[in-house]
Enzyme design. Sequence first.
Site, PDB file in Angstrom:
ATOM      1  N   GLY A 268       8.185  -6.082  -4.369  1.00  0.00           N
ATOM      2  CA  GLY A 268       9.122  -7.100  -4.842  1.00  0.00           C
ATOM      3  C   GLY A 268      10.550  -6.730  -4.510  1.00  0.00           C
ATOM      4  O   GLY A 268      10.877  -6.318  -3.403  1.00  0.00           O
ATOM      5  N   GLY A 269      11.414  -6.861  -5.504  1.00  0.00           N
ATOM      6  CA  GLY A 269      12.831  -6.570  -5.312  1.00  0.00           C
ATOM      7  C   GLY A 269      13.081  -5.138  -4.875  1.00  0.00           C
ATOM      8  O   GLY A 269      14.124  -4.839  -4.284  1.00  0.00           O
TER       9      GLY A 269
HETATM   10  C1  HXC Z   1       6.062  -3.546 -15.285  1.00  0.00           C
HETATM   11  C2  HXC Z   1       4.554  -2.424 -13.973  1.00  0.00           C
HETATM   12  C3  HXC Z   1       5.036  -3.090 -12.823  1.00  0.00           C
HETATM   13  C4  HXC Z   1       6.095  -4.025 -13.016  1.00  0.00           C
HETATM   14  C5  HXC Z   1       3.479  -1.760 -12.212  1.00  0.00           C
HETATM   15  N1  HXC Z   1       3.586  -1.615 -13.546  1.00  0.00           N
HETATM   16  N2  HXC Z   1       4.334  -2.662 -11.766  1.00  0.00           N
HETATM   17  N3  HXC Z   1       5.066  -2.654 -15.189  1.00  0.00           N
HETATM   18  N4  HXC Z   1       6.569  -4.212 -14.255  1.00  0.00           N
HETATM   19  N5  HXC Z   1       6.622  -4.672 -11.979  1.00  0.00           N
HETATM   20  C6  HXC Z   1       2.820  -0.744 -14.418  1.00  0.00           C
HETATM   21  C7  HXC Z   1       1.371  -1.158 -14.498  1.00  0.00           C
HETATM   22  O1  HXC Z   1       1.193  -2.155 -15.457  1.00  0.00           O
HETATM   23  C8  HXC Z   1       0.703   0.144 -14.875  1.00  0.00           C
HETATM   24  O2  HXC Z   1       0.847   0.359 -16.240  1.00  0.00           O
HETATM   25  C9  HXC Z   1       1.550   1.191 -14.182  1.00  0.00           C
HETATM   26  O3  HXC Z   1       2.792   0.554 -13.855  1.00  0.00           O
HETATM   27  C10 HXC Z   1       0.921   1.668 -12.892  1.00  0.00           C
HETATM   28  O4  HXC Z   1       0.566   0.538 -12.128  1.00  0.00           O
HETATM   29  P1  HXC Z   1      -0.871   0.356 -11.471  1.00  0.00           P
HETATM   30  O5  HXC Z   1      -1.020  -1.074 -11.133  1.00  0.00           O
HETATM   31  O6  HXC Z   1      -1.911   0.981 -12.338  1.00  0.00           O
HETATM   32  O7  HXC Z   1      -0.725   1.283 -10.195  1.00  0.00           O
HETATM   33  P2  HXC Z   1      -1.308   1.029  -8.738  1.00  0.00           P
HETATM   34  O8  HXC Z   1      -2.736   0.661  -8.805  1.00  0.00           O
HETATM   35  O9  HXC Z   1      -0.944   2.236  -7.966  1.00  0.00           O
HETATM   36  O10 HXC Z   1      -0.523  -0.230  -8.161  1.00  0.00           O
HETATM   37  C11 HXC Z   1       0.877  -0.149  -8.021  1.00  0.00           C
HETATM   38  C12 HXC Z   1       1.410  -1.526  -7.638  1.00  0.00           C
HETATM   39  C13 HXC Z   1       0.928  -2.581  -8.678  1.00  0.00           C
HETATM   40  C14 HXC Z   1       0.910  -1.914  -6.222  1.00  0.00           C
HETATM   41  C15 HXC Z   1       2.924  -1.427  -7.580  1.00  0.00           C
HETATM   42  O11 HXC Z   1       1.236  -2.092  -9.967  1.00  0.00           O
HETATM   43  C16 HXC Z   1       1.567  -3.907  -8.477  1.00  0.00           C
HETATM   44  O12 HXC Z   1       1.154  -4.701  -7.620  1.00  0.00           O
HETATM   45  N6  HXC Z   1       2.601  -4.166  -9.284  1.00  0.00           N
HETATM   46  C17 HXC Z   1       3.315  -5.452  -9.201  1.00  0.00           C
HETATM   47  C18 HXC Z   1       4.078  -5.539  -7.911  1.00  0.00           C
HETATM   48  C19 HXC Z   1       4.884  -6.786  -7.766  1.00  0.00           C
HETATM   49  O13 HXC Z   1       4.376  -7.841  -7.401  1.00  0.00           O
HETATM   50  N7  HXC Z   1       6.159  -6.666  -8.102  1.00  0.00           N
HETATM   51  C20 HXC Z   1       7.070  -7.765  -7.895  1.00  0.00           C
HETATM   52  C21 HXC Z   1       7.882  -7.935  -9.129  1.00  0.00           C
HETATM   53  S1  HXC Z   1       8.902  -9.313  -8.855  1.00  0.00           S
HETATM   54  P3  HXC Z   1      -0.388   0.878 -17.140  1.00  0.00           P
HETATM   55  O14 HXC Z   1       0.223   1.145 -18.448  1.00  0.00           O
HETATM   56  O15 HXC Z   1      -1.370  -0.248 -17.140  1.00  0.00           O
HETATM   57  O16 HXC Z   1      -0.913   2.083 -16.445  1.00  0.00           O
HETATM   58  C22 HXC Z   1      10.313  -8.710  -8.172  1.00  0.00           C
HETATM   59  C23 HXC Z   1      11.287  -9.782  -7.741  1.00  0.00           C
HETATM   60  C24 HXC Z   1      12.669  -9.247  -7.598  1.00  0.00           C
HETATM   61  O17 HXC Z   1      10.489  -7.559  -8.025  1.00  0.00           O
HETATM   62  C25 HXC Z   1      13.394 -10.021  -6.547  1.00  0.00           C
HETATM   63  C26 HXC Z   1      14.787  -9.526  -6.316  1.00  0.00           C
HETATM   64  C27 HXC Z   1      15.343 -10.013  -5.023  1.00  0.00           C
END
Ligand code: HXC
Length: 519
Positions: free
Chosen positions: A175-176
Site C-alpha cells: 500500500g502506501g
Molecule cells: C494493521 C496489519 C496490517 C495493516 C498487517 N497487519 N498489515 N495491521 N494494518 N495494514 C497485521 C496483521 O493483522 C497481523 O496481525 C500482523 O500484522 C502480521 O501480518 P500477517 O498478515 O500475519 O503477515 P504476512 O502473512 O507475512 O503478510 C504480510 C502482509 C499482509 C502481506 C503485509 O499482512 C497484508 O497483505 N497486509 C495488508 C496489506 C495492504 O493491503 N495494505 C494496504 C493498506 S492501504 P496478527 O495480530 O493477526 O498477527 C494503504 C493505502 C495508503 O496503505 C495510500 C497512501 C498513498
Amino acid sequence: MTMDGKTKKHLEVLREMRTRAVLGGGQQRIDQQHERGKMTARERLALLLDEGSFQEFGALATHDFSAFGLDKHRYPGDGIVTGFGKINGRRVAVFAQDFTVLGGSFSEVQSQKISRIQDLALESGIPVIGLNDSGGARIQEGVRSLAAYGEVFVRNVLASGVVPQISVILGPCAGGAVYSPALTDFVIMGGDSCMFLTGPEVIKAVTGEQVTALDLGGADVHAGRSGVAHLATDTEVEALALTKLLLSYLPQNNNEDPPQITPEDPINRMDESLNDLIPDGENTPYDIRDAIGSVFDQDSFLEIQPNFAANAVIGFARLDGYSVGIVANQPCFMSGALNIDASDKIARFIRLCDAFNVPIITFVDCPGFLPGTGQEYGGVIRHGAKIIYAYCEATVPKISIVTRKAMGGAYVAMGSKQMRNDVTFAWPTAQIAVMGAEAAVRVLFRQEIKSAPDPALREQELLAEYREKFFNPYRAADVGQIDEVIEPRETRPRLVRALEVLRTKVQMNPAKKHGLTPI
Ligand code: HXC
C-alpha cells in the site's frame, strides 16, 4: 552520593520501558520474524551502523487509539525505531520498521517519528536511510494513518536532491508503504522482500486472480521488469552491506562533494587489451563493462539497475579515488539501442549525479533509438526526451567517449558539445553518422539503386562509400565535435586529467521555479 529511593524508582521505570521497547511486539513475534529468515529492526540497524554510534529518538512513543482492540497493542516505539548513527564515520539518519508490532503497519506515531528525523536530517544535511518492512497504512487508525503518509511524502520530496535518501526493503512493503521508497533516490530489495500497491488478498477479492506476494512484487519483478528497485540482493545482510557501499559514492548533501578515497590504482595505468576490445565485425557485440572495469579504479564499479533495461549500463565508480557516475550503451544487449526503459534509467541517473555533484562519464556505442510501433506507441519520443533534458540540464563535469557507433540521436543526446558536454573523446573505431549505412543508402539512393544495371552491386558500392565517409571519428574531429581521438588504452589517463581540469567547473542554469522535465 547514593541515589534516594525515588530516583531509583524513576530509573527502574525508565529501564523497564526501554527493555520493553527493545522487545518490540514481544519475544514470540521476534521468534516468528527469525523463523521467516528475517532480522528485527534493531538487529538490522546494528548491522548497518558503526558499533555504538546509534542514538535513538522516540523509543517510548506509543499510539493513543483503542478502536478494534488497538488498546491491547500499545508497544513502546509503536513499530518503528528511529534515530541517528554513523556509517564508516559519516552521520546518517535512520528508521527501521518493526514488523513484530502490528506487521510494521504505518501509524500516526510512526509518521511523527520519521518526520522528526527527516526534518533534522534536512536541516543538518545528513542522508536518510529507511529500512522498510510494513503492511501499509495501519487499518485501525483509518484516515489518521493515511494522512500520516502525507507528512512523510512531503518531506521525501523536500529533501529530494538535498540529502541522499536510500530505501531498503526487507519484508513486505504494501500500500502506501511503497510510495515513500519510490520517492527516494535508491530502492534496494533484500531477501524475499516484496513491494506492491494492492496485496494478493485484495486482488483476489476484486479480480479473482490468485497471485503470490513475490510474483506480484518480488525483487525479480522490481529489479528486472518494473525498474522500481535499483539493486537487489539474496539476503538482508547483503542488502545492508550494499547500502553502506552505495553511500560511499555519495556526498552528505548537495552542498558537498562525494568523499575521495585514497587512490591505490596508478593514474597512468594503461590496459593494452582495450585496444582489442572493439570487434572487427561492425555489428559484433562486446561487453562495455569490460571497458568500464578496465578504465576506472580497480574493482570500484558499482552497477545500478543491472537487470533492468540492460541495453544501458549505469553505475558509480572511482577515478583516482573520486566518485564518478557512468552512463553507457551496452552493445551486447539489443545492440545498445535506446528504448523507453533505457531512457528512463539513464535520465534519472544523470539527474541524480547532477543533484549530488557526481561527474558523469558517458560511453557511447549506440545505433540510435529502437524503431517500431511498440516504442512509438509507448511514447519513446516523450521518454527519450528525458535523456536529452537531463544531459542539457546537468551542470556537473560531463565527459563522453565514443567507442563505436554514435548514430543520430544517440550522438546528439549522449556526446555532443552543443548539449554542454565538456570533453568528448573518440576511439579510432568511432562511427559518427546520422544513421546506419543500410538505412542511409536506402533513403538516399533508392531510385539510383533500382535503376542501376546491377542493383545489388550498386548498393554495395554506395554502402562502402558511406562507411568510408562516416565510419571514422576524423570528420567529427575536423569540425571540433571530438576533442581528441585517443587509443583505447589511453582512456584512463586521459579521463583522469580531463576530470582534474573540470573539478572546479562552475556552470549555472537560468533561475526558475523548476523546469518541465518531460516526465
Ligand atoms: C494493521 C496489519 C496490517 C495493516 C498487517 N497487519 N498489515 N495491521 N494494518 N495494514 C497485521 C496483521 O493483522 C497481523 O496481525 C500482523 O500484522 C502480521 O501480518 P500477517 O498478515 O500475519 O503477515 P504476512 O502473512 O507475512 O503478510 C504480510 C502482509 C499482509 C502481506 C503485509 O499482512 C497484508 O497483505 N497486509 C495488508 C496489506 C495492504 O493491503 N495494505 C494496504 C493498506 S492501504 P496478527 O495480530 O493477526 O498477527 C494503504 C493505502 C495508503 O496503505 C495510500 C497512501 C498513498
